[in-house]
Design an enzyme around this catalytic site. Sequence first.
Site, PDB file in Angstrom:
ATOM      1  N   ASP A 220      39.139  47.698  72.117  1.00 27.59           N
ATOM      2  CA  ASP A 220      38.547  46.768  71.162  1.00 27.59           C
ATOM      3  C   ASP A 220      37.508  45.915  71.880  1.00 27.59           C
ATOM      4  O   ASP A 220      37.872  45.042  72.658  1.00 27.59           O
ATOM      5  CB  ASP A 220      39.641  45.896  70.552  1.00 27.59           C
ATOM      6  CG  ASP A 220      39.228  45.225  69.259  1.00 27.59           C
ATOM      7  OD1 ASP A 220      38.070  45.392  68.830  1.00 27.59           O
ATOM      8  OD2 ASP A 220      40.072  44.528  68.678  1.00 27.59           O
TER       9      ASP A 220
ATOM     10  N   THR B  70      36.828  44.555  75.778  1.00 25.43           N
ATOM     11  CA  THR B  70      35.472  44.671  76.314  1.00 25.43           C
ATOM     12  C   THR B  70      34.670  43.380  76.222  1.00 25.43           C
ATOM     13  O   THR B  70      33.564  43.319  76.727  1.00 25.43           O
ATOM     14  CB  THR B  70      34.711  45.784  75.578  1.00 25.43           C
ATOM     15  OG1 THR B  70      34.622  45.446  74.194  1.00 25.43           O
ATOM     16  CG2 THR B  70      35.412  47.137  75.741  1.00 25.43           C
TER      17      THR B  70
ATOM     18  N   SER C 274      36.703  43.101  58.948  1.00 26.38           N
ATOM     19  CA  SER C 274      37.090  44.094  57.938  1.00 26.38           C
ATOM     20  C   SER C 274      38.568  44.445  57.987  1.00 26.38           C
ATOM     21  O   SER C 274      39.100  45.003  57.036  1.00 26.38           O
ATOM     22  CB  SER C 274      36.268  45.374  58.118  1.00 26.38           C
ATOM     23  OG  SER C 274      36.556  45.959  59.380  1.00 26.38           O
ATOM     24  N   GLY C 275      39.216  44.154  59.129  1.00 28.00           N
ATOM     25  CA  GLY C 275      40.609  44.529  59.313  1.00 28.00           C
ATOM     26  C   GLY C 275      40.788  45.719  60.233  1.00 28.00           C
ATOM     27  O   GLY C 275      41.900  46.217  60.409  1.00 28.00           O
ATOM     28  N   LYS C 276      39.720  46.167  60.863  1.00 29.61           N
ATOM     29  CA  LYS C 276      39.793  47.363  61.708  1.00 29.61           C
ATOM     30  C   LYS C 276      40.672  47.152  62.947  1.00 29.61           C
ATOM     31  O   LYS C 276      41.467  48.013  63.290  1.00 29.61           O
ATOM     32  CB  LYS C 276      38.394  47.857  62.090  1.00 29.61           C
ATOM     33  CG  LYS C 276      37.587  46.884  62.912  1.00 29.61           C
ATOM     34  CD  LYS C 276      36.137  47.297  62.995  1.00 29.61           C
ATOM     35  CE  LYS C 276      35.332  46.263  63.739  1.00 29.61           C
ATOM     36  NZ  LYS C 276      35.322  44.937  63.095  1.00 29.61           N
TER      37      LYS C 276
ATOM     38  N   GLU D 239      40.912  44.596  81.120  1.00 24.71           N
ATOM     39  CA  GLU D 239      39.529  44.223  80.845  1.00 24.71           C
ATOM     40  C   GLU D 239      38.601  45.318  81.343  1.00 24.71           C
ATOM     41  O   GLU D 239      38.698  45.749  82.497  1.00 24.71           O
ATOM     42  CB  GLU D 239      39.201  42.889  81.503  1.00 24.71           C
ATOM     43  CG  GLU D 239      39.985  41.740  80.899  1.00 24.71           C
ATOM     44  CD  GLU D 239      39.591  40.386  81.438  1.00 24.71           C
ATOM     45  OE1 GLU D 239      38.541  40.283  82.130  1.00 24.71           O
ATOM     46  OE2 GLU D 239      40.335  39.430  81.174  1.00 24.71           O
TER      47      GLU D 239
ATOM     48  N   ARG E 124      48.481  38.935  69.986  1.00 24.27           N
ATOM     49  CA  ARG E 124      49.085  40.228  70.354  1.00 24.27           C
ATOM     50  C   ARG E 124      50.501  40.051  70.870  1.00 24.27           C
ATOM     51  O   ARG E 124      51.345  40.914  70.678  1.00 24.27           O
ATOM     52  CB  ARG E 124      48.240  40.920  71.428  1.00 24.27           C
ATOM     53  CG  ARG E 124      47.027  41.603  70.910  1.00 24.27           C
ATOM     54  CD  ARG E 124      46.440  42.542  71.931  1.00 24.27           C
ATOM     55  NE  ARG E 124      46.038  41.928  73.176  1.00 24.27           N
ATOM     56  CZ  ARG E 124      44.863  41.344  73.395  1.00 24.27           C
ATOM     57  NH1 ARG E 124      43.983  41.267  72.430  1.00 24.27           N
ATOM     58  NH2 ARG E 124      44.574  40.839  74.569  1.00 24.27           N
TER      59      ARG E 124
ATOM     60  N   GLY F 223      33.116  46.740  59.349  1.00 30.85           N
ATOM     61  CA  GLY F 223      32.286  45.564  59.574  1.00 30.85           C
ATOM     62  C   GLY F 223      33.086  44.440  60.221  1.00 30.85           C
ATOM     63  O   GLY F 223      34.296  44.559  60.463  1.00 30.85           O
TER      64      GLY F 223
ATOM     65  N   HIS G  20      43.142  35.917  70.431  1.00 33.70           N
ATOM     66  CA  HIS G  20      43.491  37.335  70.254  1.00 33.70           C
ATOM     67  C   HIS G  20      44.633  37.731  71.191  1.00 33.70           C
ATOM     68  O   HIS G  20      45.558  38.427  70.786  1.00 33.70           O
ATOM     69  CB  HIS G  20      42.275  38.228  70.515  1.00 33.70           C
ATOM     70  CG  HIS G  20      41.315  38.286  69.384  1.00 33.70           C
ATOM     71  ND1 HIS G  20      41.581  38.940  68.212  1.00 33.70           N
ATOM     72  CD2 HIS G  20      40.069  37.761  69.245  1.00 33.70           C
ATOM     73  CE1 HIS G  20      40.545  38.820  67.397  1.00 33.70           C
ATOM     74  NE2 HIS G  20      39.616  38.104  67.996  1.00 33.70           N
TER      75      HIS G  20
END
Length: 172
Positions: free
Chosen positions: A86, A38, A12-14, A65, A57, A9, A53
């Site tokens: 992602d 994306t 969630s930490g994915k 992209e 990184r 979700g 983000h």
Amino acid sequence: MKATLVLGGARSGKSALAQTAAETQAREHGGRLVMIVTAQAFDDEMAQRIARHREDRGGAWTTVEATHDLPAALARLTAGDIAVVDCLTLWLSNVMLAEQDVEAAADALVEAVAKAPCPLWLVSNEVGLGIVPENALARRFRDDAGRLHQRLAQAVERVIFVAAGLPLTLKG
């Protein structure tokens, strides 16, 4: 492990799990870290989120992209890469909003994942655990995402579900 689907979700930490796993692979085996993103910045808040983000990184990552043609981005990877995508639900939204053929796009994505020459970490939001959406577009998105996840889960070597930062291996 060549390809891993990481579902969970929002928050969630994915993504963190996929990024950390890819960085560990790169440390242990070498390889160029590639983040295939994306998201599109349709407003200031999203632009700030994307910038944050990218900054989080750091410089070790090459960013690619791929808002619409994700299979083409996967086709450009090399055997020396370790890639994180992602995320697939944002890609699916882009495909739907561009009124592209979702089934054909999913076919191309599954084929590109199977042909990828390097380890892949595919991040996606599990959207099928909540209530049935009120409008037709949201229901179609939920259904298309669920079908995409099922197809990818069959095609990849490993599937991980993340909740509250904790991974649960579903396959592999």
